[in-house]
Design a protein around this motif. Structure first.
Motif, PDB file in Angstrom:
ATOM      1  N   GLY A  28      32.540  46.303  40.567  1.00 13.50           N
ATOM      2  CA  GLY A  28      31.131  45.938  40.680  1.00 13.50           C
ATOM      3  C   GLY A  28      30.957  44.459  40.972  1.00 13.50           C
ATOM      4  O   GLY A  28      30.114  44.060  41.789  1.00 13.50           O
ATOM      5  N   VAL A  29      31.762  43.632  40.312  1.00 12.37           N
ATOM      6  CA  VAL A  29      31.737  42.195  40.588  1.00 12.37           C
ATOM      7  C   VAL A  29      32.187  41.917  42.021  1.00 12.37           C
ATOM      8  O   VAL A  29      31.594  41.089  42.726  1.00 12.37           O
ATOM      9  CB  VAL A  29      32.628  41.436  39.581  1.00 12.37           C
ATOM     10  CG1 VAL A  29      32.851  39.993  40.022  1.00 12.37           C
ATOM     11  CG2 VAL A  29      31.983  41.456  38.203  1.00 12.37           C
ATOM     12  N   TYR A  30      33.225  42.608  42.456  1.00 10.46           N
ATOM     13  CA  TYR A  30      33.709  42.420  43.836  1.00 10.46           C
ATOM     14  C   TYR A  30      32.607  42.780  44.841  1.00 10.46           C
ATOM     15  O   TYR A  30      32.371  42.046  45.810  1.00 10.46           O
ATOM     16  CB  TYR A  30      34.938  43.293  44.073  1.00 10.46           C
ATOM     17  CG  TYR A  30      35.538  43.160  45.451  1.00 10.46           C
ATOM     18  CD1 TYR A  30      36.493  42.175  45.716  1.00 10.46           C
ATOM     19  CD2 TYR A  30      35.142  43.989  46.486  1.00 10.46           C
ATOM     20  CE1 TYR A  30      37.029  42.041  46.983  1.00 10.46           C
ATOM     21  CE2 TYR A  30      35.684  43.849  47.757  1.00 10.46           C
ATOM     22  CZ  TYR A  30      36.634  42.879  47.995  1.00 10.46           C
ATOM     23  OH  TYR A  30      37.164  42.738  49.256  1.00 10.46           O
TER      24      TYR A  30
ATOM     25  N   PHE B 123      38.840  37.901  40.960  1.00  9.68           N
ATOM     26  CA  PHE B 123      37.747  38.161  40.039  1.00  9.68           C
ATOM     27  C   PHE B 123      37.803  39.583  39.485  1.00  9.68           C
ATOM     28  O   PHE B 123      37.451  39.818  38.332  1.00  9.68           O
ATOM     29  CB  PHE B 123      36.401  37.910  40.725  1.00  9.68           C
ATOM     30  CG  PHE B 123      36.047  36.458  40.801  1.00  9.68           C
ATOM     31  CD1 PHE B 123      35.785  35.739  39.653  1.00  9.68           C
ATOM     32  CD2 PHE B 123      35.965  35.806  42.019  1.00  9.68           C
ATOM     33  CE1 PHE B 123      35.449  34.392  39.710  1.00  9.68           C
ATOM     34  CE2 PHE B 123      35.641  34.463  42.087  1.00  9.68           C
ATOM     35  CZ  PHE B 123      35.382  33.760  40.930  1.00  9.68           C
ATOM     36  N   VAL B 124      38.211  40.527  40.315  1.00  7.88           N
ATOM     37  CA  VAL B 124      38.387  41.890  39.818  1.00  7.88           C
ATOM     38  C   VAL B 124      39.386  41.899  38.666  1.00  7.88           C
ATOM     39  O   VAL B 124      39.167  42.529  37.622  1.00  7.88           O
ATOM     40  CB  VAL B 124      38.872  42.827  40.937  1.00  7.88           C
ATOM     41  CG1 VAL B 124      39.162  44.227  40.387  1.00  7.88           C
ATOM     42  CG2 VAL B 124      37.843  42.906  42.062  1.00  7.88           C
ATOM     43  N   LEU B 125      40.470  41.167  38.836  1.00  7.94           N
ATOM     44  CA  LEU B 125      41.516  41.140  37.814  1.00  7.94           C
ATOM     45  C   LEU B 125      41.038  40.470  36.525  1.00  7.94           C
ATOM     46  O   LEU B 125      41.331  40.944  35.425  1.00  7.94           O
ATOM     47  CB  LEU B 125      42.751  40.417  38.358  1.00  7.94           C
ATOM     48  CG  LEU B 125      43.471  41.115  39.515  1.00  7.94           C
ATOM     49  CD1 LEU B 125      44.631  40.262  40.010  1.00  7.94           C
ATOM     50  CD2 LEU B 125      43.964  42.491  39.104  1.00  7.94           C
ATOM     51  N   ILE B 126      40.296  39.350  36.643  1.00 10.19           N
ATOM     52  CA  ILE B 126      39.875  38.661  35.423  1.00 10.19           C
ATOM     53  C   ILE B 126      38.827  39.473  34.667  1.00 10.19           C
ATOM     54  O   ILE B 126      38.841  39.528  33.424  1.00 10.19           O
ATOM     55  CB  ILE B 126      39.349  37.228  35.719  1.00 10.19           C
ATOM     56  CG1 ILE B 126      39.210  36.434  34.410  1.00 10.19           C
ATOM     57  CG2 ILE B 126      38.041  37.258  36.469  1.00 10.19           C
ATOM     58  CD1 ILE B 126      40.492  36.243  33.642  1.00 10.19           C
ATOM     59  N   ILE B 127      37.935  40.139  35.378  1.00  9.90           N
ATOM     60  CA  ILE B 127      36.961  41.000  34.704  1.00  9.90           C
ATOM     61  C   ILE B 127      37.660  42.175  34.033  1.00  9.90           C
ATOM     62  O   ILE B 127      37.346  42.545  32.892  1.00  9.90           O
ATOM     63  CB  ILE B 127      35.892  41.500  35.686  1.00  9.90           C
ATOM     64  CG1 ILE B 127      35.076  40.317  36.241  1.00  9.90           C
ATOM     65  CG2 ILE B 127      34.963  42.507  35.005  1.00  9.90           C
ATOM     66  CD1 ILE B 127      34.413  39.465  35.186  1.00  9.90           C
ATOM     67  N   PHE B 128      38.624  42.755  34.733  1.00  7.73           N
ATOM     68  CA  PHE B 128      39.394  43.848  34.140  1.00  7.73           C
ATOM     69  C   PHE B 128      40.127  43.366  32.887  1.00  7.73           C
ATOM     70  O   PHE B 128      40.154  44.051  31.856  1.00  7.73           O
ATOM     71  CB  PHE B 128      40.393  44.395  35.160  1.00  7.73           C
ATOM     72  CG  PHE B 128      41.198  45.558  34.654  1.00  7.73           C
ATOM     73  CD1 PHE B 128      40.693  46.852  34.726  1.00  7.73           C
ATOM     74  CD2 PHE B 128      42.463  45.376  34.113  1.00  7.73           C
ATOM     75  CE1 PHE B 128      41.425  47.927  34.260  1.00  7.73           C
ATOM     76  CE2 PHE B 128      43.199  46.443  33.633  1.00  7.73           C
ATOM     77  CZ  PHE B 128      42.679  47.728  33.709  1.00  7.73           C
TER      78      PHE B 128
ATOM     79  N   THR C 232      30.979  34.093  39.554  1.00  5.48           N
ATOM     80  CA  THR C 232      30.832  35.505  39.251  1.00  5.48           C
ATOM     81  C   THR C 232      29.968  35.771  38.034  1.00  5.48           C
ATOM     82  O   THR C 232      29.565  34.851  37.353  1.00  5.48           O
ATOM     83  CB  THR C 232      32.210  36.142  39.018  1.00  5.48           C
ATOM     84  OG1 THR C 232      32.079  37.532  38.879  1.00  5.48           O
ATOM     85  CG2 THR C 232      32.855  35.600  37.791  1.00  5.48           C
ATOM     86  N   ARG C 233      29.679  37.193  37.582  1.00  7.21           N
ATOM     87  CA  ARG C 233      29.132  37.824  36.411  1.00  7.21           C
ATOM     88  C   ARG C 233      28.391  36.902  35.502  1.00  7.21           C
ATOM     89  O   ARG C 233      28.461  36.833  34.440  1.00  7.21           O
ATOM     90  CB  ARG C 233      30.221  38.507  35.669  1.00  7.21           C
ATOM     91  CG  ARG C 233      29.635  39.548  34.725  1.00  7.21           C
ATOM     92  CD  ARG C 233      30.619  40.359  34.087  1.00  7.21           C
ATOM     93  NE  ARG C 233      29.978  41.319  33.300  1.00  7.21           N
ATOM     94  CZ  ARG C 233      30.481  42.139  32.494  1.00  7.21           C
ATOM     95  NH1 ARG C 233      31.680  42.170  32.270  1.00  7.21           N
ATOM     96  NH2 ARG C 233      29.828  42.994  31.809  1.00  7.21           N
ATOM     97  N   SER C 234      28.945  38.632  34.731  1.00  8.55           N
ATOM     98  CA  SER C 234      28.973  39.429  33.422  1.00  8.55           C
ATOM     99  C   SER C 234      28.915  39.730  33.570  1.00  8.55           C
ATOM    100  O   SER C 234      28.395  38.976  34.292  1.00  8.55           O
ATOM    101  CB  SER C 234      29.363  40.097  32.886  1.00  8.55           C
ATOM    102  OG  SER C 234      29.674  40.137  31.932  1.00  8.55           O
TER     103      SER C 234
END
Length: 297
Positions: free
Chosen positions: A55-57, A184-189, A295-297
């Motif tokens: 979702g972030v990606y 970013f996918v990896l850090i959110i995961f 990015t995010r949350s």
């Protein structure tokens, strides 16, 4: 008084943040709904964590070139403290993020309308065997003190912000621009895998508050905000404090590195960069371009 061109730019960034946060919440909370309504043997926490990462990606692809895809008021506010955003600009970002999260939750609710009704027979409950509110907003584990929950949000969001700052600095030649969205996918995961147990790893006031505001129409305003001993304020305040701590920790670290590590001259020491040709003057129109590194949350 902000110039007309600045306001137009801020409005465009607000829309970009709204659209991108909407996509993040739609993908992330749809995965939570699927988890809730699936049989136990088909459930996987990994799928939820990966969905929020993707979702972030997706959000980065939508809003990265326009607003930097903060998706997260804690990110925007922390960057405001180091003057990477202007106060009014930051406000536009936050409004867009919360509205986008609200709309994402709304769509998830009606997307899974039939399964909601089958699960609770049409009687919406926040908690309990037929509770469904945890699809929309985070909830704490039973028996954990509020100080512990605040600390959890502070630490997890600080980790996120340190990563964002490190990824967006000029001295970091460890990764290409093309690969940064995947990072970013990896850090959110990683964060959702490592910090979700205490209180759901919100790390983002918009991710919790926007859907909570929507849920208040479904479950009742008093019930939503009183739940779990007024827990609602923790995923709002905790991430903001954590993000500010993370930004300033990295800024202090970078000052030391610039002084003692023989780094080359660094122009950009934050996670957002204004293109040199786009810096406004008295005679120029404002043309702000952002690096796709937030990015995010």
């Amino acid at each position: 008084m902000a110039k007309v061109k600045e306001l137009q730019q801020y409005l465009a960034q607000c829309v970009a943040e709204c659209f991108s946060t909407f996509m993040l919440i739609l993908i992330g909370e749809a995965s939570l709904a699927q988890y809730k309504f699936s049989k136990s043997e088909h459930r996987s926490i990994i799928a939820i964590n990966l969905s929020f990462g993707i979702g972030v990606y997706t959000a980065l692809m939508i809003a990265g070139p326009i607003s930097g895809a903060h998706l997260n008021p804690a990110v925007s506010i922390s960057l405001l403290t180091i003057r990477k955003l202007k106060p009014l600009q930051c406000l536009f970002y936050i409004i867009g993020q919360i509205i986008g999260a609200f709309l994402g939750a709304l769509l998830v609710y009606y997307l899974y309308w039939g399964l909601f009704n089958r699960f609770d027979s049409g009687v919406r409950q926040i908690t309990g065997e037929n509770g469904t509110a945890d699809i929309f907003f985070t909830m704490p584990e039973e028996g954990i003190g509020q100080w512990n929950l605040v600390f959890d949000q502070v630490i997890s969001t600080a980790v996120l912000m340190i990563f964002i700052m490190a990824l967006g600095n000029d001295f970091n030649n460890m990764i290409s621009e093309v690969a940064k969205p995947f990072a970013f996918v990896l850090i959110i995961f990683a964060i959702t895998s490592a910090f979700a147990r205490n209180s759901g790893a919100a790390i983002n006031p918009a991710r919790d508050l926007g859907p909570r505001l929507f849920a208040a129409f479904i479950y009742g305003w008093k019930e939503v905000f009183r739940a779990h001993n007024y827990f609602f304020w923790i995923p709002i305040i905790g991430p903001i404090i954590g993000a500010i701590i993370g930004v300033w920790l990295f800024e202090g670290y970078l000052v030391l590195m610039k002084r003692f590590a023989n780094l080359p001259n660094i122009v950009n020491i934050g996670s957002i960069e204004l293109h040199p040709k786009a810096v406004p003057t008295d005679d120029d129109e404002l043309m702000v371009t952002h690096r796709l590194t937030t990015t995010r949350s």
